[in-house]
Design an enzyme around this catalytic site. Sequence first.
Site, PDB file in Angstrom:
ATOM      1  N   ARG A  25       0.833  -1.213   0.000  1.00 55.10           N
ATOM      2  CA  ARG A  25       0.000   0.000   0.000  1.00 55.10           C
ATOM      3  C   ARG A  25       0.868   1.263   0.000  1.00 55.10           C
ATOM      4  O   ARG A  25       0.616   2.213  -0.754  1.00 55.10           O
ATOM      5  CB  ARG A  25      -0.901  -0.016   1.237  1.00 55.10           C
ATOM      6  CG  ARG A  25      -1.706   1.233   1.500  1.00 55.10           C
ATOM      7  CD  ARG A  25      -2.561   1.004   2.744  1.00 55.10           C
ATOM      8  NE  ARG A  25      -3.310   2.170   3.142  1.00 55.10           N
ATOM      9  CZ  ARG A  25      -2.852   3.098   3.989  1.00 55.10           C
ATOM     10  NH1 ARG A  25      -1.631   3.010   4.479  1.00 55.10           N
ATOM     11  NH2 ARG A  25      -3.633   4.118   4.327  1.00 55.10           N
ATOM     12  N   ARG A  76       7.865 -19.485  -4.092  1.00 51.20           N
ATOM     13  CA  ARG A  76       9.312 -19.731  -4.028  1.00 51.20           C
ATOM     14  C   ARG A  76       9.699 -20.221  -5.418  1.00 51.20           C
ATOM     15  O   ARG A  76       9.296 -21.316  -5.820  1.00 51.20           O
ATOM     16  CB  ARG A  76       9.629 -20.783  -2.972  1.00 51.20           C
ATOM     17  CG  ARG A  76       9.230 -20.349  -1.549  1.00 51.20           C
ATOM     18  CD  ARG A  76       9.849 -21.259  -0.519  1.00 51.20           C
ATOM     19  NE  ARG A  76       9.299 -21.027   0.810  1.00 51.20           N
ATOM     20  CZ  ARG A  76       9.691 -20.051   1.641  1.00 51.20           C
ATOM     21  NH1 ARG A  76      10.625 -19.214   1.261  1.00 51.20           N
ATOM     22  NH2 ARG A  76       9.157 -19.941   2.846  1.00 51.20           N
ATOM     23  N   GLY A 106      12.435 -12.076   2.018  1.00 54.51           N
ATOM     24  CA  GLY A 106      13.547 -12.411   2.906  1.00 54.51           C
ATOM     25  C   GLY A 106      14.843 -12.609   2.145  1.00 54.51           C
ATOM     26  O   GLY A 106      14.976 -12.177   0.993  1.00 54.51           O
ATOM     27  N   ILE A 130       9.124 -13.367   8.630  1.00 58.58           N
ATOM     28  CA  ILE A 130       8.857 -13.526  10.068  1.00 58.58           C
ATOM     29  C   ILE A 130      10.128 -13.946  10.812  1.00 58.58           C
ATOM     30  O   ILE A 130      10.205 -13.827  12.024  1.00 58.58           O
ATOM     31  CB  ILE A 130       7.734 -14.552  10.348  1.00 58.58           C
ATOM     32  CG1 ILE A 130       8.113 -15.961   9.866  1.00 58.58           C
ATOM     33  CG2 ILE A 130       6.418 -14.102   9.746  1.00 58.58           C
ATOM     34  CD1 ILE A 130       7.216 -17.067  10.413  1.00 58.58           C
ATOM     35  N   ASP A 131      11.138 -14.421  10.081  1.00 58.77           N
ATOM     36  CA  ASP A 131      12.305 -15.044  10.728  1.00 58.77           C
ATOM     37  C   ASP A 131      13.302 -14.059  11.360  1.00 58.77           C
ATOM     38  O   ASP A 131      14.133 -14.462  12.164  1.00 58.77           O
ATOM     39  CB  ASP A 131      13.079 -15.909   9.723  1.00 58.77           C
ATOM     40  CG  ASP A 131      12.232 -17.020   9.141  1.00 58.77           C
ATOM     41  OD1 ASP A 131      11.264 -17.429   9.797  1.00 58.77           O
ATOM     42  OD2 ASP A 131      12.551 -17.476   8.027  1.00 58.77           O
ATOM     43  N   GLY A 174      11.327 -20.210  12.047  1.00 61.67           N
ATOM     44  CA  GLY A 174      12.520 -19.351  12.076  1.00 61.67           C
ATOM     45  C   GLY A 174      13.607 -19.817  11.130  1.00 61.67           C
ATOM     46  O   GLY A 174      14.687 -19.240  11.103  1.00 61.67           O
ATOM     47  N   ARG A 175      13.325 -20.872  10.392  1.00 61.36           N
ATOM     48  CA  ARG A 175      14.325 -21.463   9.485  1.00 61.36           C
ATOM     49  C   ARG A 175      15.620 -21.717  10.249  1.00 61.36           C
ATOM     50  O   ARG A 175      15.582 -22.395  11.267  1.00 61.36           O
ATOM     51  CB  ARG A 175      14.556 -20.530   8.292  1.00 61.36           C
ATOM     52  CG  ARG A 175      15.137 -21.241   7.071  1.00 61.36           C
ATOM     53  CD  ARG A 175      15.420 -20.257   5.971  1.00 61.36           C
ATOM     54  NE  ARG A 175      14.219 -19.712   5.396  1.00 61.36           N
ATOM     55  CZ  ARG A 175      13.538 -20.295   4.414  1.00 61.36           C
ATOM     56  NH1 ARG A 175      13.967 -21.402   3.901  1.00 61.36           N
ATOM     57  NH2 ARG A 175      12.441 -19.744   3.940  1.00 61.36           N
ATOM     58  N   ALA A 190       9.275 -19.278  29.261  1.00 58.45           N
ATOM     59  CA  ALA A 190       9.687 -20.673  29.046  1.00 58.45           C
ATOM     60  C   ALA A 190      10.857 -21.051  29.952  1.00 58.45           C
ATOM     61  O   ALA A 190      11.698 -20.209  30.277  1.00 58.45           O
ATOM     62  CB  ALA A 190      10.087 -20.870  27.590  1.00 58.45           C
ATOM     63  N   LYS A 217       8.030 -26.916  40.634  1.00 59.41           N
ATOM     64  CA  LYS A 217       7.392 -26.421  39.400  1.00 59.41           C
ATOM     65  C   LYS A 217       6.499 -27.512  38.834  1.00 59.41           C
ATOM     66  O   LYS A 217       6.934 -28.659  38.688  1.00 59.41           O
ATOM     67  CB  LYS A 217       8.455 -26.078  38.360  1.00 59.41           C
ATOM     68  CG  LYS A 217       8.993 -24.674  38.497  1.00 59.41           C
ATOM     69  CD  LYS A 217       9.477 -24.122  37.166  1.00 59.41           C
ATOM     70  CE  LYS A 217       9.910 -22.696  37.372  1.00 59.41           C
ATOM     71  NZ  LYS A 217      10.036 -21.946  36.156  1.00 59.41           N
ATOM     72  N   GLU A 226      12.629 -24.313  14.930  1.00 60.37           N
ATOM     73  CA  GLU A 226      12.534 -25.421  13.960  1.00 60.37           C
ATOM     74  C   GLU A 226      13.908 -25.820  13.408  1.00 60.37           C
ATOM     75  O   GLU A 226      14.135 -26.981  13.080  1.00 60.37           O
ATOM     76  CB  GLU A 226      11.597 -25.070  12.801  1.00 60.37           C
ATOM     77  CG  GLU A 226      12.102 -23.933  11.940  1.00 60.37           C
ATOM     78  CD  GLU A 226      11.278 -23.703  10.680  1.00 60.37           C
ATOM     79  OE1 GLU A 226      10.520 -24.580  10.272  1.00 60.37           O
ATOM     80  OE2 GLU A 226      11.420 -22.603  10.113  1.00 60.37           O
TER      81      GLU A 226
HETATM   82  O1  F6P Z   1      10.864 -17.905   6.008  1.00 57.29           O
HETATM   83  C1  F6P Z   1       9.626 -17.998   6.626  1.00 57.29           C
HETATM   84  C2  F6P Z   1       9.323 -19.438   6.958  1.00 57.29           C
HETATM   85  O2  F6P Z   1       8.042 -19.486   7.561  1.00 57.29           O
HETATM   86  C3  F6P Z   1      10.353 -20.168   7.832  1.00 57.29           C
HETATM   87  O3  F6P Z   1      10.242 -19.843   9.188  1.00 57.29           O
HETATM   88  C4  F6P Z   1      10.061 -21.601   7.505  1.00 57.29           C
HETATM   89  O4  F6P Z   1      11.207 -22.389   7.694  1.00 57.29           O
HETATM   90  C5  F6P Z   1       9.679 -21.546   6.060  1.00 57.29           C
HETATM   91  O5  F6P Z   1       9.273 -20.214   5.786  1.00 57.29           O
HETATM   92  C6  F6P Z   1       8.586 -22.485   5.648  1.00 57.29           C
HETATM   93  O6  F6P Z   1       8.408 -22.365   4.281  1.00 57.29           O
HETATM   94  P1  F6P Z   1       7.173 -22.947   3.453  1.00 57.29           P
HETATM   95  O7  F6P Z   1       5.975 -22.105   3.756  1.00 57.29           O
HETATM   96  O8  F6P Z   1       7.603 -22.825   2.031  1.00 57.29           O
HETATM   97  O9  F6P Z   1       6.988 -24.354   3.910  1.00 57.29           O
END
Ligand code: F6P
Length: 323
Positions: A25, A76, A106, A130-131, A174-175, A190, A217, A226
């Site tokens: 936008r 992608r 990204g 988001i990473d 978070g890749r 946590a 606790k 991940e």
């Molecule tokens: O880069 C953003 C992200 O959500 C990562 O955190 C994750 O590893 C990846 O994309 C997942 O990708 P896709 O949606 O192609 O499975």
Amino acid sequence: MSDNIKKIGLLTSGGDAPGMNCAIRAVVRTAINNNIQVFGIKRGYEGLLKGEIAEMTAKDVSNIMFRGGTILRTARSEEMRTEEGIEKAANLCKLLKLDALIVIGGDGSLTGGLALSKKGVNIMGIPGTIDLDLDCTDYTIGFDTAVNTSLDAVDKIRDTSTSHERCSVIEVMGRGAGFIALWTGLSGGAEEIIIPERENSEEAIIETILENRSRGKRHNLIIVAEGKGNSQKLAKNIEKATGISTRATILGHLQRGGSPTARDRVTASIMGLKAVTALIEGKQNRIMIEKNGSFTDIDLEEGLNFRREYDDFLYKAAKILAI
Ligand code: F6P
């Protein structure tokens, strides 16, 4: 000031991120304010390679600020990883007479942009992922929304975890980066955060859980990035070693959706506005960044090559506060 910018291409690429629509936008409206045409390209580089491009009006971007995802769609592109694909995309940008191409995405998407810039396309990058895994900028669009979404889930899992006196292993996205895990872990209280940037031995994690139990606790929340591996297996190992009922939850793609937070809306709006302004000023091949609370732009290649050292402070703070 440059009069050379009359026609801009705009695409979103790679994983979508909440706030991308605000950036779209801002680009469209700032450009139109300056008598620049904006051509929206559908499905990132995939759409560029197929010529899926249409002029955008100020009205096309009405009522989109609060929507997650991207109205331009995203993909992608495997083809953009090949030399032929890059050559073809660069030629199409020239054929379409684009004076610049704004890429919202990204690391992978902006690396594609860098390759295009080497073929003579003027690229302006806006960090959207988001990473938060672009080291040259303190912030990437979508991070805050994703963390708040994860946190909401963690708070809910905490309720059931406490009721059942369980251990919960919660995997976030978070890749290869642990920022979502760190922020979710610290804000969610946590007991342990497992991220690719640091070593945490399984034995030490199990020891922490047992110590916590002996100190009274009733639950343990373990946040796993991940990029660190198999959370289901970790849950099984914890249960076996401690005798404490343990469940794993993989939050997955819910972290990518939802209405963007104010933080993401404002950042995306400013970056979109400033990206167009930088092009009008005659800048070439730049990436918008946030540094120490200010928005600026730096050389695209320099930005993508920049490496920041991992700072353990957030992890340590989370550990101290979770005792
Ligand atoms: O880069 C953003 C992200 O959500 C990562 O955190 C994750 O590893 C990846 O994309 C997942 O990708 P896709 O949606 O192609 O499975």
